[in-house]
Design an enzyme around this catalytic site. Structure first.
Site, mmCIF file in Angstrom:
data_model
loop_
_atom_site.group_PDB
_atom_site.id
_atom_site.type_symbol
_atom_site.label_atom_id
_atom_site.label_comp_id
_atom_site.label_asym_id
_atom_site.label_seq_id
_atom_site.Cartn_x
_atom_site.Cartn_y
_atom_site.Cartn_z
ATOM 1 C CD GLU A 160 -2.703 1.322 2.482
ATOM 2 O OE1 GLU A 160 -2.328 0.714 3.505
ATOM 3 O OE2 GLU A 160 -3.651 2.121 2.473
ATOM 4 C CG HIS A 219 0.422 5.858 3.883
ATOM 5 N ND1 HIS A 219 0.963 4.833 3.148
ATOM 6 C CD2 HIS A 219 -0.785 5.407 4.322
ATOM 7 C CE1 HIS A 219 0.124 3.807 3.135
ATOM 8 N NE2 HIS A 219 -0.947 4.141 3.839
ATOM 9 C CG HIS A 277 -3.689 6.416 0.875
ATOM 10 N ND1 HIS A 277 -3.732 7.129 2.054
ATOM 11 C CD2 HIS A 277 -3.865 5.115 1.212
ATOM 12 C CE1 HIS A 277 -3.897 6.279 3.062
ATOM 13 N NE2 HIS A 277 -3.991 5.055 2.572
ATOM 14 C CG ASP A 283 -13.365 1.057 12.306
ATOM 15 O OD1 ASP A 283 -14.137 1.770 11.621
ATOM 16 O OD2 ASP A 283 -12.191 1.403 12.575
ATOM 17 N N GLY A 284 -17.073 1.227 12.548
ATOM 18 C CA GLY A 284 -17.881 2.284 13.158
ATOM 19 C C GLY A 284 -17.138 3.602 13.297
ATOM 20 C CG HIS A 308 -11.500 3.597 9.251
ATOM 21 N ND1 HIS A 308 -11.172 3.028 10.463
ATOM 22 C CD2 HIS A 308 -10.323 3.942 8.672
ATOM 23 C CE1 HIS A 308 -9.860 3.023 10.589
ATOM 24 N NE2 HIS A 308 -9.323 3.574 9.531
ATOM 25 C CG ASP A 327 -6.150 -0.067 7.307
ATOM 26 O OD1 ASP A 327 -4.986 -0.415 7.012
ATOM 27 O OD2 ASP A 327 -6.511 1.131 7.325
ATOM 28 C CB ALA A 376 -2.707 5.353 13.035
ATOM 29 N N GLY A 377 -4.799 3.307 10.780
ATOM 30 C CA GLY A 377 -5.275 1.937 10.650
ATOM 31 C C GLY A 377 -6.352 1.675 11.687
HETATM 32 ZN ZN LIG Z 1 -4.559 3.309 3.734
#
Ligand SMILES: [Zn+2]
Length: 381
Positions: free
Chosen positions: A130, A142, A194, A247-248, A250, A273, A306-307
């Site tokens: 990625e 990133h 991205h 995940d509720g 993102h 992720d 962050a993920g």
């Molecule tokens: Zn990403």
């Protein structure tokens, strides 16, 4: 070799759940689905006690787990540790995912996965690279210092065989259509992510082999009145796949429900992720930044996501709870749909004769009781 018979299960077949079916497993594959009375007398029986057996989950985007981050140490041992951490949550197939890093790290990640697959690390299906060929305007977490343009030697590197699948997430507007075509022709599964691309750019990328979209809605141009963006182009397309992080945090569930009304379910795959915190401590370091996990959310000091701290079983439960799906639909997004994205739907993602015996046993609350990879249980029953 003696056949194993998984008996007294509620088994998810193509036509839905069937009670009291027995699954015969031989040489790591599903040999047959039969009535209990037809189980051969010499088969080794495993009693599922009425619990639910579904196809094993496949996670095409997983950065870490069990306190390990793939970027920190891209080795076959890390691949195995991430796989073991996620297996507890039903993942029986996965692509360790490297976020934007230098070419040496990308090469090491690909080599680590090649060795992991060669040595038979359970569930390793390939690698996901990625970045770093992303649009810095949509960098998310990133490291902007790592983001760069793609070169011929990068294309050569990404096209090296790993013995499984290679997924590459890139920003189509920064690499150009030629590169997307070249990678696709070399067998790389190219995803847009991205990215600030226009819908026109994405349409061109799709014509040149673009296969999917990485964490749809996150870190990409949005659907607006006069600019359909990556989101609009992704939702209107009929052949590609979209990874979603349920995940509720993102993506608002309402937005995901709209996406599911706009496009068929088969186009969506649940991804985690995930970060090292899944099956591990609730804090870690990413690109030198401390990341804390609170309420299931991984963020840096500025609050950038962050993920995730998500695992596949939670993603399936969330898809049922937050998106109003039934369990078979949620499971499809975690099994048959990613299998199709990977081009492995002839042997993964279904409970059917001839398929690899990658399975998850769920209890009434959709918690994982046991997993099998190629017919081998983890031993937790
Ligand atoms: Zn990403």
């Amino acid at each position: 070799m003696t056949a194993q018979a998984l008996i007294n299960g509620r088994v998810l077949l193509d036509r839905g759940f069937e009670e009291d079916r027995a699954l015969l497993i031989e040489n790591g594959r599903i040999a047959a689905v039969v009535a209990k009375a037809d189980v051969p007398s010499n088969a080794e029986r495993v009693n599922l006690a009425g619990r639910t057996l579904v196809p094993g989950f496949i996670d095409t985007q997983v950065n870490g787990g069990g306190n390990r981050l793939f970027n920190d140490d891209p080795s076959p041992e890390t691949v195995a540790a991430i796989g073991a951490a996620h297996r507890k949550f039903g993942t029986t197939g996965f692509l360790p995912t490297l976020i934007s890093d230098d070419a040496g790290k990308v090469a090491a990640a690909m080599e680590a996965v090649r060795q992991a697959i060669e040595s038979g690390v359970a569930g390793a299906l390939g690698v996901h690279i990625e970045g770093p060929f992303l649009n810095a305007a949509r960098k998310g977490i990133h490291d902007p210092a790592k983001i760069r343009s793609i070169s011929d030697s990068d294309v050569e590197l990404l096209s090296r065989p790993v013995g499984g699948r290679t997924v590459v997430t890139l920003a189509p507007e920064t690499v150009g259509l030629e590169v997307i075509r070249e990678l696709s022709e070399d067998g790389v599964l190219v995803c847009a992510g991205h990215t600030n691309a226009s819908a026109e750019c994405i349409a061109g990328a799709l014509r040149n082999g673009l296969r999917g979209f990485t964490h749809l809605f996150n870190a990409m141009s949005q659907l607006t009145a006069r600019e359909p963006g990556v989101v609009g182009a992704a939702l209107i397309d009929d052949r590609s796949w979209c990874g979603i992080i349920v995940d509720g945090h993102h993506v608002d569930p309402l937005v995901l429900k709209l996406a599911l009304r706009a496009a068929p379910l088969r186009r969506f795959m649940l991804v985690t992720d995930a970060m090292p915190s899944v099956g591990g401590r609730k804090s870690f370091v990413l690109n030198g930044q401390p990341i804390i996990v609170t309420g299931g959310k991984c963020t840096n000091a500025d609050g950038t996501l962050a993920g995730s701290d998500l695992d596949m079983a939670s993603a399936v439960r969330n898809a049922v709870k937050l998106l109003d799906l039934d369990l078979p639909a949620a499971v499809a997004m975690a099994s048959s749909n990613p299998a199709a994205f990977l081009g492995l739907d002839h042997e993964l993602g279904r409970i059917a004769p001839g398929y690899r015996a990658n399975l998850v046993l769920l209890d009434d609350t959709v918690e994982v009781a046991e997993t099998w990879i190629e017919g081998v249980p983890s031993g937790s029953l």
